[in-house]
Design an enzyme around this catalytic site. Structure first.
Site, mmCIF file in Angstrom:
data_model
loop_
_atom_site.group_PDB
_atom_site.id
_atom_site.type_symbol
_atom_site.label_atom_id
_atom_site.label_comp_id
_atom_site.label_asym_id
_atom_site.label_seq_id
_atom_site.Cartn_x
_atom_site.Cartn_y
_atom_site.Cartn_z
ATOM 1 N N CYS A 16 1.016 -1.290 -0.012
ATOM 2 C CA CYS A 16 -0.242 -0.137 -0.002
ATOM 3 C C CYS A 16 0.379 1.593 -0.223
ATOM 4 O O CYS A 16 2.257 1.593 0.585
ATOM 5 C CB CYS A 16 -0.916 0.236 1.386
ATOM 6 S SG CYS A 16 -2.370 0.925 0.971
ATOM 7 N N CYS A 56 -0.237 4.164 2.189
ATOM 8 C CA CYS A 56 -0.813 4.865 2.778
ATOM 9 C C CYS A 56 0.471 5.437 3.567
ATOM 10 O O CYS A 56 0.528 6.516 4.401
ATOM 11 C CB CYS A 56 -1.666 5.414 2.767
ATOM 12 S SG CYS A 56 -1.915 3.104 3.692
ATOM 13 N N LYS A 77 -12.434 -5.236 2.401
ATOM 14 C CA LYS A 77 -11.510 -4.126 3.311
ATOM 15 C C LYS A 77 -12.261 -2.717 3.408
ATOM 16 O O LYS A 77 -12.853 -1.976 2.796
ATOM 17 C CB LYS A 77 -9.908 -3.667 2.681
ATOM 18 C CG LYS A 77 -10.166 -2.754 3.847
ATOM 19 C CD LYS A 77 -8.728 -2.437 3.152
ATOM 20 C CE LYS A 77 -7.393 -1.098 4.590
ATOM 21 N NZ LYS A 77 -6.577 -1.048 4.410
ATOM 22 N N ARG A 81 -3.217 3.733 12.311
ATOM 23 C CA ARG A 81 -2.811 5.032 11.708
ATOM 24 C C ARG A 81 -2.075 5.713 12.104
ATOM 25 O O ARG A 81 -1.627 6.866 12.165
ATOM 26 C CB ARG A 81 -3.900 5.985 11.085
ATOM 27 C CG ARG A 81 -5.118 5.390 10.256
ATOM 28 C CD ARG A 81 -5.742 5.952 9.832
ATOM 29 N NE ARG A 81 -6.579 4.708 8.523
ATOM 30 C CZ ARG A 81 -7.682 5.381 8.449
ATOM 31 N NH1 ARG A 81 -8.612 6.228 8.594
ATOM 32 N NH2 ARG A 81 -8.427 4.365 7.289
ATOM 33 N N ARG A 85 -10.606 7.958 3.544
ATOM 34 C CA ARG A 85 -10.845 6.590 2.217
ATOM 35 C C ARG A 85 -12.325 5.836 1.695
ATOM 36 O O ARG A 85 -11.469 4.751 1.398
ATOM 37 C CB ARG A 85 -9.741 4.866 2.983
ATOM 38 C CG ARG A 85 -8.923 5.606 3.883
ATOM 39 C CD ARG A 85 -8.040 4.480 3.869
ATOM 40 N NE ARG A 85 -6.971 4.875 4.191
ATOM 41 C CZ ARG A 85 -5.781 5.847 4.571
ATOM 42 N NH1 ARG A 85 -5.989 6.350 3.619
ATOM 43 N NH2 ARG A 85 -4.794 5.422 5.592
ATOM 44 N N GLU A 102 -16.358 -8.709 -4.517
ATOM 45 C CA GLU A 102 -15.124 -7.556 -4.853
ATOM 46 C C GLU A 102 -13.944 -9.360 -4.315
ATOM 47 O O GLU A 102 -13.357 -9.837 -4.857
ATOM 48 C CB GLU A 102 -14.882 -7.095 -3.193
ATOM 49 C CG GLU A 102 -15.037 -5.383 -3.352
ATOM 50 C CD GLU A 102 -14.851 -4.503 -4.134
ATOM 51 O OE1 GLU A 102 -13.051 -5.220 -4.758
ATOM 52 O OE2 GLU A 102 -15.058 -4.189 -4.069
ATOM 53 N N LYS A 119 -11.502 -7.580 6.501
ATOM 54 C CA LYS A 119 -11.373 -7.108 7.527
ATOM 55 C C LYS A 119 -11.470 -5.514 7.582
ATOM 56 O O LYS A 119 -12.346 -5.318 6.530
ATOM 57 C CB LYS A 119 -9.743 -5.963 6.800
ATOM 58 C CG LYS A 119 -8.345 -5.332 7.752
ATOM 59 C CD LYS A 119 -7.784 -5.006 7.004
ATOM 60 C CE LYS A 119 -7.250 -3.599 7.477
ATOM 61 N NZ LYS A 119 -6.033 -3.345 6.738
ATOM 62 N N SER A 176 -6.315 -2.809 15.224
ATOM 63 C CA SER A 176 -5.909 -1.930 15.918
ATOM 64 C C SER A 176 -6.852 -1.725 16.609
ATOM 65 O O SER A 176 -6.792 -2.223 18.061
ATOM 66 C CB SER A 176 -4.924 -0.927 15.221
ATOM 67 O OG SER A 176 -5.650 -0.174 14.370
ATOM 68 N N TYR A 183 -2.945 -8.755 16.221
ATOM 69 C CA TYR A 183 -0.996 -7.896 17.602
ATOM 70 C C TYR A 183 -1.562 -9.230 18.918
ATOM 71 O O TYR A 183 -0.978 -9.376 19.321
ATOM 72 C CB TYR A 183 -1.799 -6.806 18.210
ATOM 73 C CG TYR A 183 -1.887 -6.681 16.569
ATOM 74 C CD1 TYR A 183 -1.088 -5.174 15.733
ATOM 75 C CD2 TYR A 183 -3.051 -5.601 15.401
ATOM 76 C CE1 TYR A 183 -1.083 -4.586 14.830
ATOM 77 C CE2 TYR A 183 -3.581 -4.614 14.849
ATOM 78 C CZ TYR A 183 -1.940 -4.479 14.465
ATOM 79 O OH TYR A 183 -1.844 -3.611 13.181
HETATM 80 C C1 PBG Z 1 -3.149 0.048 4.959
HETATM 81 C C2 PBG Z 1 -3.518 -0.678 6.222
HETATM 82 C C3 PBG Z 1 -4.073 0.047 6.725
HETATM 83 C C4 PBG Z 1 -4.348 -1.075 7.702
HETATM 84 C C5 PBG Z 1 -3.406 -2.605 6.923
HETATM 85 N N1 PBG Z 1 -3.585 -1.618 6.008
HETATM 86 C C6 PBG Z 1 -4.948 1.332 7.326
HETATM 87 C C7 PBG Z 1 -5.979 1.409 6.796
HETATM 88 O O1 PBG Z 1 -6.232 1.139 5.792
HETATM 89 O O2 PBG Z 1 -6.193 2.806 7.366
HETATM 90 C C8 PBG Z 1 -5.222 -1.480 9.160
HETATM 91 C C9 PBG Z 1 -5.088 -1.910 10.406
HETATM 92 C C10 PBG Z 1 -5.453 -2.198 11.896
HETATM 93 O O3 PBG Z 1 -5.555 -1.524 11.287
HETATM 94 O O4 PBG Z 1 -4.749 -3.089 12.366
HETATM 95 N N2 PBG Z 1 -3.472 0.614 3.592
HETATM 96 ZN ZN ZN Z 2 -3.631 2.256 2.540
#
Ligand code: PBG
Ligand code: ZN
Length: 331
Positions: free
Chosen positions: A119, A121, A198, A208, A220, A236, A251, A277, A316
């Site tokens: 990714c 970001c 996702k 983040r 997003r 998807e 996710k 998270s 985690y």
């Molecule tokens: C990046 C990404 C994210 C997560 C995994 N890959 C964050 C997002 O899409 O903002 C989140 C994982 C987590 O919250 O543990 N695209």
């Molecule tokens: Zn991303």
């Protein structure tokens, strides 16, 4: 006396309860998400994820060893670079943080299966998952020019030793684009685990903070999914399978177990789910206040994901769950 069915009989003794269990968990299906960052000699705790850390590459050995010892043999790496820019160039730099972390870990611990998140970001100055373009007076992520960057990211990660790539950006067509680039680079055997399903979720908040990847403006929602939709999730998943995805990820996990089941029941690829998270942070916070029992809630969450149809579980809590499996508290 009237004959009645007595399902309770099968729960009457611990031995029998275990014998007839429908869901069994195995540490080999766990993935541990791990943050690596530029610099040397540092392990920093992430405030919103107590017990989780950002590691500089030279400091990763201890954690890798304790994971392997507990029976967790897969990790997913997230890179947090020192320098971010408009195009996220550190995501595909040959000496980028992920590339250095993968080659270090694979050199010292070849038995660890290393997955890399694909990714933009964490690498872009604006925090979006792709390249921005201006359209009718506002900025948006440009799907097709982002695909070219994602191809570069995936190929550079695999060159550095990544065992599997996991695109999480949610651009349309990325699985096919990455598959094409990997094959063209001779990496025909490298699998793709697609974060096909996702959702645009507030459960990503602590991540983040950990990665400094909150979007600088907007959100997003133009590329991540609307959580009111379930059938779109299946669509998807089916599209990504057609494009060549080997594993489909749903996710977050806990609020989306209906989607896990839907994808499991309607496809024939392995389904993974990522307990993100925010899910971890909620358990930690409530347990710290003495409101819930951390270990038993953690086990219950994990088993519910497998029961819904996941065969891979990213969390985690991976190391702690592996210990519970080993000591027979779940399984
Ligand atoms: C990046 C990404 C994210 C997560 C995994 N890959 C964050 C997002 O899409 O903002 C989140 C994982 C987590 O919250 O543990 N695209
Ligand atoms: Zn991303």
């Amino acid at each position: 006396m009237e004959m009645t069915e007595r399902p309770r009989r099968l729960r009457s003794t611990p031995g029998l309860r275990r014998m007839v269990r429908e869901t069994r968990v195995d540490a080999s299906s766990l993935i541990y998400p791990m943050f690596v960052t530029d610099g040397k000699g540092r392990i920093e705790e992430i405030e919103a994820l107590p017990g989780q850390y950002r590691y500089t590459v030279d400091m990763t050995d201890g954690k890798i060893e304790s994971l392997l010892k507990a029976g967790v043999c897969s990790i997913m790496l997230f890179g947090i670079p020192e320098k971010k820019d408009e195009l996220g160039t550190q995501a595909y730099a040959e000496d980028g943080i992920i590339q250095r972390a993968v080659s270090h870990i694979k050199e010292h611990y070849p038995e660890m299966f290393v997955i890399t998140d694909v990714c933009m970001c964490e690498y872009t100055s604006h925090g979006h998952c792709g390249v921005l373009h201006e359209c009718c007076g506002h900025y948006d992520v440009d799907n097709d020019s982002t695909l070219e960057l994602l191809q570069k990211v995936a190929v550079s990660q695999v060159r550095a030793g990544s065992d599997m790539v996991a695109p999480s950006d949610m651009m349309d067509g990325r699985v096919a684009a990455i598959r094409y680039a990997l094959d063209a680079g001779g990496h025909t055997g490298t699998p793709i685990m697609s974060y096909a399903v996702k959702y645009a979720s507030s459960y990503y908040g602590p991540f983040r903070e950990a990665a400094g990847s909150a979007p600088a403006f907007g959100d997003r929602k133009s590329y991540q999914m609307d959580y009111h939709n379930a059938r779109e999730g299946l669509r998807e998943a089916l599209l990504d399978i057609r494009e060549g995805a080997d594993i489909i990820m749903v996710k977050p996990a806990m609020s989306y177990l209906d989607i896990v089941k839907e994808v499991h029941d309607n496809t024939n690829v392995p389904v993974a789910t990522y307990s993100v998270s925010g899910e971890y942070a909620m358990v930690k916070a409530a347990a710290k206040n003495g409101w819930i029992d951390e270990e038993s809630v953690m086990c219950e969450m994990a088993v519910s994901a497998y029961r819904a149809g996941a065969s891979v579980y990213e969390t985690y809590f991976a190391e702690e769950i592996a210990k519970c499996i080993r000591e027979g508290r779940i399984g």
